[in-house]
Design an enzyme around this catalytic site. Structure first.
Site, PDB file in Angstrom:
ATOM      1  N   ASP A  58      93.206 -38.476  50.846  1.00 50.66           N
ATOM      2  CA  ASP A  58      94.470 -39.298  50.604  1.00 50.66           C
ATOM      3  C   ASP A  58      94.926 -39.012  49.137  1.00 50.66           C
ATOM      4  O   ASP A  58      96.150 -39.013  48.964  1.00 50.66           O
ATOM      5  CB  ASP A  58      94.125 -40.827  50.781  1.00 50.66           C
ATOM      6  CG  ASP A  58      92.835 -41.140  50.040  1.00 50.66           C
ATOM      7  OD1 ASP A  58      91.781 -40.541  49.973  1.00 50.66           O
ATOM      8  OD2 ASP A  58      92.884 -42.522  49.559  1.00 50.66           O
TER       9      ASP A  58
ATOM     10  N   ASN B 262      85.908 -35.828  50.685  1.00 50.96           N
ATOM     11  CA  ASN B 262      86.423 -36.973  50.762  1.00 50.96           C
ATOM     12  C   ASN B 262      87.581 -37.063  49.862  1.00 50.96           C
ATOM     13  O   ASN B 262      87.976 -36.188  49.008  1.00 50.96           O
ATOM     14  CB  ASN B 262      85.383 -38.093  50.444  1.00 50.96           C
ATOM     15  CG  ASN B 262      85.832 -39.298  50.454  1.00 50.96           C
ATOM     16  OD1 ASN B 262      86.581 -39.798  51.390  1.00 50.96           O
ATOM     17  ND2 ASN B 262      85.141 -40.306  49.642  1.00 50.96           N
TER      18      ASN B 262
ATOM     19  N   GLY C 126      82.035 -41.285  46.666  1.00 47.87           N
ATOM     20  CA  GLY C 126      82.421 -42.414  47.853  1.00 47.87           C
ATOM     21  C   GLY C 126      81.352 -42.044  49.178  1.00 47.87           C
ATOM     22  O   GLY C 126      81.822 -42.703  50.120  1.00 47.87           O
TER      23      GLY C 126
ATOM     24  N   SER D  30      32.385 -31.086   6.243  1.00 44.24           N
ATOM     25  CA  SER D  30      32.064 -29.551   5.631  1.00 44.24           C
ATOM     26  C   SER D  30      32.870 -29.020   4.491  1.00 44.24           C
ATOM     27  O   SER D  30      33.647 -28.447   4.398  1.00 44.24           O
ATOM     28  CB  SER D  30      32.396 -28.872   6.950  1.00 44.24           C
ATOM     29  OG  SER D  30      33.828 -29.111   7.452  1.00 44.24           O
TER      30      SER D  30
ATOM     31  N   SER E  43      78.793 -44.523  49.478  1.00 41.41           N
ATOM     32  CA  SER E  43      78.526 -45.839  49.847  1.00 41.41           C
ATOM     33  C   SER E  43      79.917 -46.498  50.699  1.00 41.41           C
ATOM     34  O   SER E  43      79.649 -47.018  51.776  1.00 41.41           O
ATOM     35  CB  SER E  43      78.310 -46.794  48.752  1.00 41.41           C
ATOM     36  OG  SER E  43      77.134 -46.435  48.001  1.00 41.41           O
TER      37      SER E  43
END
Lengths: 366, 636
Positions: free
Chosen positions: B168, B165, B36, B541, B38
């Site tokens: 809730d 965060n 969360g 060679s 942003s």
């Protein structure tokens, strides 16, 4: 104000053990003004300003090395100067995009500061659309001359040939041909490996995402999802031939910072930012100034004289005016701060589609 | 907009003066994806009334189209500005937002949570004073939480606020909050934060974001914004040693010679004695110029131009300091390095190392270990992939003035730039200088082949490509050469073109001449090995004995036999140069495979069957072999 000046002189003298007359002489350049002030004399606003500035300098120098304070604007100024010097040190052929607006005015002032006493070691480039306000052209020529810088102007030859304009071709075509394509032509022609732009991160959502040194490929395209990491103030301006950097020295300034700085430093800006009686017509809820006779009036449309000013400057047919009585810089700042809509609202270009700015930027627009 | 101060309308001049005096804080948000970040920034902007009406109307319109929050406006849309971000509902790159309160102005950088965009997180973090680390209350401390906390600590961010965060969604459960608080502090004790603050919030509803919420009466601390307004940021004291990294020399005319730069730390006054590093030359400050002003004193963070009493030679990249605390100067360091590019780190490859005011060629000569961000354990590693962090030895091609990052966030930082792509591929912090290079110089030091190779960040090798004419030896050798060169290695290719026309122009194709041909090539290759080079030899060679002779001369661990195995029928069918045709018709004599013998190697180090392998894949196989055997790094 006079009382404040007297108080500051007294404080300064007692704090640093100097006589008041000595300090007063430094502040006013004479020995009598202090006495005259105490007897109720008045100062002209110009003298007042000078006296306050002289006191600022005295107090600053007396504060000693550990007493030096930097304001928010001082920090922004230092950051911008650092960025400009870095471009000049790293890039071979930089140029400064100059669009004549208030942000360009601040950017130009910062460039003059960054390299003083040398003139800024790069030219100014104005990508002209032929549809700017007349006043912007005269302001542009005067400022470039005062700064001692070469001014390159470029108009997309296709725009001249086909007589492209917002009224005949629409805003999208007009902007693309004159600004986006015109800019690319001018940058290619000058073989510039870095171009300063006056964009700010608070202007628009995709600009908030852009680096200060923003890489462009040989087609001038911005790859938003794959930007170079940019840590600290270490900038990586390395490019291959044909590729370039767009550099935004005022990225971290807000609109308020710009106005505060213009006010503090007394920076010249075009008069269009201040209100005056101007001929306008109202179209789709936007006030458009009739700046010349190329503007076709619709039936029943007559220009009205209104007291208006502009919050941003672009092509006159694409720039909405706001009705305002703000005739001084202070009035304008006051009105800006009390505004409830963002400054780009007056720009027709942004409201086309949600991501129109990001798309334009990817195609090479500033 | 949010400028709701009544002072604006009453006395604009007084208001502007108040604005000038506000303090200033740079913050960034970080944490795992979907925690969360942003939304939290959107909430800060929204609650501090910093959103214009037209912007809010656009958000409400977009929320209906692509929002993730149902009826509530999706505040994350205020910050996620790129089309791809809005479509996918994630943050790809850092966004900078600006807001101010009565007390402070803020620049807030919203950084992405996805692990593949960690470089953008570091970009946002590098200039910040405070980190806001979000943790989803439901999931607690995740790997990304740890990674971001580690990077924030590595970049020297002193203060972290942990915003727990989505409280809730756990009913503002105090025990849940305490659990996370304890877990975070426990793991962060290994980090360098000076202070940790934890706050329970709901960014979606705004609880404890700008104002204290009454949904969690058990929480007694400040809201997030109250905290940010008050936090004392331990910005470097002005009493630290003076450092001015010289950015640009200002010389408008013969009378003025100024040194421009932004003061990285400390203060300087007119008349102070200075010392220029690395030269060590001294002078005194004549003037401090800031536009038309002449300053008596200047301090950290000011961009000034300094003039000196004496004409001493100072240029971009030098550092002006004071003689009591001069910089250290060195060309070899221990550093922490965060790798930021999809192409991994190649130890030994030469990159451009860019510091505050200069760029210099350099390479990672040793990778001491990689740091596992999950538990901070040290793991042995041969490379760093995107977003990995390691402790490395960094060797530069010339000495630079520096400080340890711990002492100075400006003069102790560097970024790594790829020479070919020009991309910024890594960022690092200097721990300390390694004295080793200096000591060697002081001792009686002979430049032997080991030293020469070490200088080039590699071990010498002779890659001997043998196989029939037209088998693809030169093509593969060229591919290998190109890859190694791009990685900054020092190589050379010997083949028929550059040997037969010069050194061996006197030799033909008889058996004796073929033997002499190989002998000479072996000698040239050995000399080049002694010079430290990796040499590609591409010759038919045909005889085992001659190849053995070259091998024994080159020495063990240097000779690598690469058998480019193409059956005669295939080579003859390809016949790129038309030689087989001419040999079959008798026009060319002694042609290997036709009328002259080829003895395939019995135990080649590398066996390439060109029928089933492309030249590119073969080259990659050879480079992998060199890497695995340690040819492309050096032991320190």
């Amino acid at each position: 104000m006079s009382q404040e000046i007297i108080a500051r002189i007294e404080n300064f003298a007692s704090r640093y053990g100097k006589s008041e007359s000595t300090i007063a002489r430094k502040v006013f350049n004479d020995g009598k003004t202090l006495t005259r002030l105490r007897d109720g004399g008045q100062l002209t606003p110009r003298t007042q300003e000078k006296a306050m500035a002289a006191l600022d300098t005295l107090e600053r120098d007396a504060a000693g090395p550990l007493g030096q304070r930097l304001t928010h604007l001082d920090r922004l100024e230092a950051e911008s100067i650092h960025i400009m010097r870095e471009v000049v040190a790293q890039c071979e052929n930089p140029v400064m995009l100059y669009s004549v607006g208030k942000d360009s005015s601040v950017m130009l002032e910062l460039a003059i500061k960054a390299f003083y006493p040398s003139p800024p070691p790069f030219p100014l480039l104005h990508v002209d659309t032929q549809w700017k306000f007349q006043e912007m052209y005269s302001f542009r020529d005067r400022r470039a001359k005062e700064a001692g810088m070469e001014l390159i102007t470029h108009i997309n030859p296709e725009a001249i040939e086909k007589n492209v304009g917002p009224f005949t071709h629409g805003s999208a075509v007009h902007t693309d041909i004159t600004k986006t394509q015109g800019l690319k032509q001018a940058l290619d022609a000058g073989k510039f490996d870095a171009a300063f732009g006056g964009a700010r991160r608070d202007e628009e959502k995709s600009r908030a995402k852009e680096r200060i040194f923003s890489f462009r490929n040989e087609h001038h395209r911005w790859d938003a999802k794959n930007q170079r990491p940019e840590l600290w103030d270490i900038y990586n301006a390395r490019v291959q031939k044909g590729e370039s950097m767009r550099v935004f020295p005022i990225s971290n300034w807000t609109e308020l910072d710009i106005w505060q700085y213009i006010y503090r430093e007394n920076i010249q800006i075009p008069g269009l930012y201040l209100s005056a009686e101007r001929p306008v017509v109202e179209r789709d809820g936007t006030l458009i100034m009739v700046d010349d006779d190329r503007m076709p009036l619709e039936p029943g449309e007559t220009p009205m004289m209104k007291s208006v000013r502009f919050r941003t400057l672009g092509c006159y047919p694409l720039t909405g005016a706001v009705e305002s009585e703000a005739v001084t810089l202070q009035d304008v700042i006051q009105e800006t701060l009390l505004a409830t809509s963002s400054e780009r609202q007056g720009r027709v270009i942004d409201s086309d589609a949600g991501q129109s700015m990001e798309k334009k930027k990817e195609e090479g627009y500033f | 907009m949010a400028h709701h101060d009544p002072l604006i309308a009453q006395d604009i001049k007084a208001y502007l003066e108040v604005q000038e005096r506000k303090s200033f804080l740079r913050v960034f948000t970080c944490g795992s994806v979907d925690d969360g970040k942003s939304t939290l920034i959107g909430r800060l902007l929204y609650d501090s009334k910093l959103i214009y009406e037209d912007q809010m109307a656009a958000i409400e319109r977009d929320s209906k189209a692509s929002g993730t929050t149902g009826e509530k406006p999706d505040l994350a849309l205020l910050v996620d500005g790129l089309a791809a971000e809005r479509e996918q509902g994630i943050t790809i790159d850092v966004a900078y937002r600006f807001f101010s309160t009565d007390k402070r102005k803020f620049i807030i950088a919203d950084t992405p949570g996805h692990v593949q965009y960690t470089r953008n997180m570091a970009t946002g973090a590098s200039t910040a004073d405070v980190a806001i680390l979000l943790i989803d209350a439901r999931y607690g401390v995740m790997e990304q939480t740890r990674r971001h906390a580690f990077i924030a600590s590595l970049l020297g961010i002193p203060q972290v606020v942990v915003a727990v965060n989505k409280m809730d969604l756990v009913g503002f459960d105090q025990s849940k909050f305490n659990e996370i608080d304890v877990a975070f502090r426990d793991f962060a004790k290994n980090l360098n934060f000076t202070d940790i603050m934890t706050i329970p919030v709901s960014a979606l509803d705004g609880d404890n974001v700008t104002t204290k919420s009454d949904v969690a009466p058990w929480y007694k601390g400040p809201s997030l914004l109250e905290f940010l307004e008050e936090v004392e940021v331990d910005r470097q004291s002005l009493e630290t040693p003076f450092r001015l990294p010289v950015q640009w020399v200002n010389r408008p005319n013969l009378d003025f010679r100024g040194f421009s730069g932004t003061i990285a730390s400390g203060t300087i006054s007119k008349g102070d004695e200075i010392m220029a590093m690395p030269s060590g030359k001294r002078s005194r400050v004549k003037d401090i110029v800031l536009y038309k002003e002449s300053l008596d004193h200047a301090r950290m963070d000011q961009a000034v131009t300094i003039t000196l009493e004496d004409e001493i030679d100072i240029s971009r990249g030098d550092m002006i300091c004071t003689p009591d605390h001069p910089n250290e100067v060195a060309d070899q360091f221990q550093a922490h390095l965060i790798w930021m590019d999809d192409t991994r780190l190649f130890p030994g490859r030469q990159y451009i190392i860019r510091t505050a005011n200069m760029s210099v060629a350099g390479s990672v000569t040793a990778l001491k270990h990689r740091i596992d961000v999950a538990d901070f354990s040290e793991a042995a590693a041969k490379t760093l992939e995107l977003n990995e962090i390691g402790v490395v030895t960094l060797s530069l091609t010339k000495p630079i003035p520096f400080d340890s990052y711990l002492n100075n966030r400006t003069t102790g930082a560097f970024v790594v730039v790829d020479r070919m792509s020009n991309r910024t591929v890594g960022a690092g912090t200097i721990d300390f200088a390694l004295r080793r290079s200096k000591n060697i110089v002081r001792q009686d030091f002979t430049v032997d082949h080991t030293a020469r190779a070490e200088q080039k960040g590699q071990k010498p090798a002779t890659l001997w490509f043998t196989g029939l004419s037209g088998s693809g030896k030169s093509t593969i050798a060229n591919h290998v050469d190109q890859i190694l060169f791009e990685r900054g290695h020092h190589t050379y290719t010997l083949d028929g073109d550059n040997i037969r026309h010069g050194l061996n122009r006197d030799l033909g194709f008889t058996k004796e001449d073929r033997v002499e041909n190989i002998r000479r090539i072996g000698e040239v290759s050995r000399l080049m090995n002694n010079a430290g080079l990796i040499v590609m030899c591409s010759f038919i060679s045909p005889y085992r004995a001659e190849r053995q002779m070259v091998r024994s001369k080159a020495g063990d661990g240097v000779f690598v036999e690469v058998f480019v195995d193409t059956p005669l029928s295939v080579a003859e069918e390809r016949d790129v140069k038309g030689l087989y045709k001419r040999a079959r018709s008798g026009e060319i004599k002694n042609f290997t495979g036709i009328d002259s013998e080829y003895q395939p190697p019995r135990n080649p180090e590398i066996h390439i069957k060109t029928v089933e392998t492309s030249a590119e894949a073969a080259a990659a196989q050879i480079v992998d072999y060199l890497e695995a055997k340690g040819f492309l790094t050096i032991d320190l």
